[in-house]
Structure formats: structure tokens, C-alpha cells
Design a protein around this motif. Sequence first.
Motif, PDB file in Angstrom:
ATOM      1  N   ALA A  14       0.903  -1.321  -0.082  1.00 46.55           N
ATOM      2  CA  ALA A  14       0.088   0.014   0.116  1.00 46.55           C
ATOM      3  C   ALA A  14       0.817   1.274  -0.041  1.00 46.55           C
ATOM      4  O   ALA A  14       0.688   2.066  -0.752  1.00 46.55           O
ATOM      5  CB  ALA A  14      -1.056   0.055   1.400  1.00 46.55           C
ATOM      6  N   THR A  17       2.661   2.034  -3.120  1.00 50.12           N
ATOM      7  CA  THR A  17       1.834   2.399  -4.326  1.00 50.12           C
ATOM      8  C   THR A  17       1.431   4.144  -4.238  1.00 50.12           C
ATOM      9  O   THR A  17       1.630   4.715  -5.019  1.00 50.12           O
ATOM     10  CB  THR A  17       0.353   1.626  -3.981  1.00 50.12           C
ATOM     11  N   VAL A 200      -4.977   1.519  -2.405  1.00 48.50           N
ATOM     12  CA  VAL A 200      -4.311   1.696  -1.192  1.00 48.50           C
ATOM     13  C   VAL A 200      -5.100   1.363  -0.084  1.00 48.50           C
ATOM     14  O   VAL A 200      -4.724   0.645   1.168  1.00 48.50           O
ATOM     15  CB  VAL A 200      -3.705   3.051  -0.922  1.00 48.50           C
TER      16      VAL A 200
END
Length: 287
Positions: A14, A17, A200
Motif C-alpha cells: 500500500a 503504491t 491503497v
Amino acid sequence: MDKEKQGIHHEDLALKTAAQYFGEELLRFMGVPGVVALAAPTETVKLEARKMYQDFNYVMEGGYWVHLEFESDLITLEDLRRFREYEASTSRTHRVAVVTYVICSSRVTEPVTELAEGINVYRVRVIRMRSRDGDKVFAGLEEKRRNGGKVQKAELVPLLLTPLMSSRLSVRERIVKSLEILQEEEAAVTGLEMEKMQAVLYTFADKFLSAGDLEQVKEMIAMTRLGQMLVEDGIARGIEQGIEQGIALTKRVLRLSAKGFTRDQIAEDCGIGRKEVDDILREEEDL
């Protein structure tokens, strides 16, 4: 366990990203000085061909690099040795100065930031997400919207980190609230950026939430473009798998038939009905 030997964790995925798509806004929110010029390589190959994977690197205006590492657990001395090795290899390979920031989401109040060995002292700068107030992020956005202000992308990026911050809200409530705000302010970002933001938050939801709480987030995601893409991808994969399984079954039926097995024996061996065996062999005969 050495991080280089582990698989990618939800939290790392997450944050990587977020770093990839919203680096400039992310660094500004976390108080990292300087202006990002571009993303830098994160893979360094040493002489013995051992690859060292860093979480994220930025080339900053001025020529130096900012190296980000994401840690959800304690920062150990072994972690610092690893970060030091990253810095040394990167600096020598690219001939640049490197500053390492560790984005720490653990509850540790005084993380280890220095490694003293021999005559040298190695330091990293730690950014503790638990010390950030997620409620202030929500309050700031709500006040601006209430006053009719136009929300900018830089103001939406902190929503991605609210699951890691302190808050009076539960993690589920923070994720749901963040998704709701993103949906209402979709004009502030591009379609791709919106998909990455939702991805995310969904990744954090998958890591932190119970099965019951996750269902609510899944329902919200299902109504978005990201959800549609996941469904379409699932359908496409299902069709592809079905075709592959059908081809494999046909080959097996034909192979057993060529060996002299009866159609009843083929049906039993393949776990299908006699009619399906007849249909496969009939289609083959018609070709």
C-alpha cells in the motif's frame, strides 16, 4: 527474518503504491524537505549478484536522493545495517548523497535511529505515523468543503495514511470515511490516481479489518471503477481458466480413447458423464 527474504506485505504494498503515484504530496505531508524531481531506481545489484530491494527512492532537486523504507514492526539494529548497506551501494553506484527516512507505523514511542560501529555512526530519520492525528486530516477537509473551497489532490493524499495514524475512529471507520471523501472529490484527481488511492485503502482494509468489517469496504469498492475492474478481471480470469481446463480435459479424453479405454471407463477416469465423453469424441470426429 531478513526483509529481503520475505514476500511483499500488505502494508508495504500500500505504501509503495502511495509513494509511486503521490510522492510529492506524500513527502510534503510528512515534512520531508526538498522537491521531488523524479522517482529513482530501487534495485541495486552487488558484485555477487545479490539484489537489494529498497522500498522507494526519489531524486530530489539538488541532486541528492531520498530513500524511503516502510516498517510496521520495531526498527532493529539489523534493519539499520541493511539500510546502511542500501545507502552505501546506491551512493557508490549512482554517485549521489542519500538520506534515508523510515516511515514507521508501529506503536514504539522511541524507535532506534542510530547505529554506532567502530568510529562511524549511521543515522536514519524516522517519521512516526502514530504521532499524526487522523481526526485533524478529516476535520481540515470537512471545514474546507463546508466553506465551499475546492479540495486539491495534495489534501486528499493524507487520507491514504489515516489507517496508520492515531484517531478516535476505528480503522474501519477511517477507511470508510476516506473512501467516501474520495468518491465525493473525484474531480480533484485523474481516474488512474483515484483507482490507486482506492487500492491503497482497500489494501489496508484487507490487512487490518475482520471479515465482517471488510465486507462493508468491499461493498463500497464494488461501486467504484476499481471494483468494476476487479470484477471484469475476475470474469476474464474465469473464462481463461475455463478454456484451459476444457482443453486439458479434451486432451485427456482423446488420449484415453486412443489407448483403447471404453467410453464408460473414460468418464469414470475423468470424473465426467458419459454424455460429455460422447460429445468430446463426436466433435473430434467431425473435425
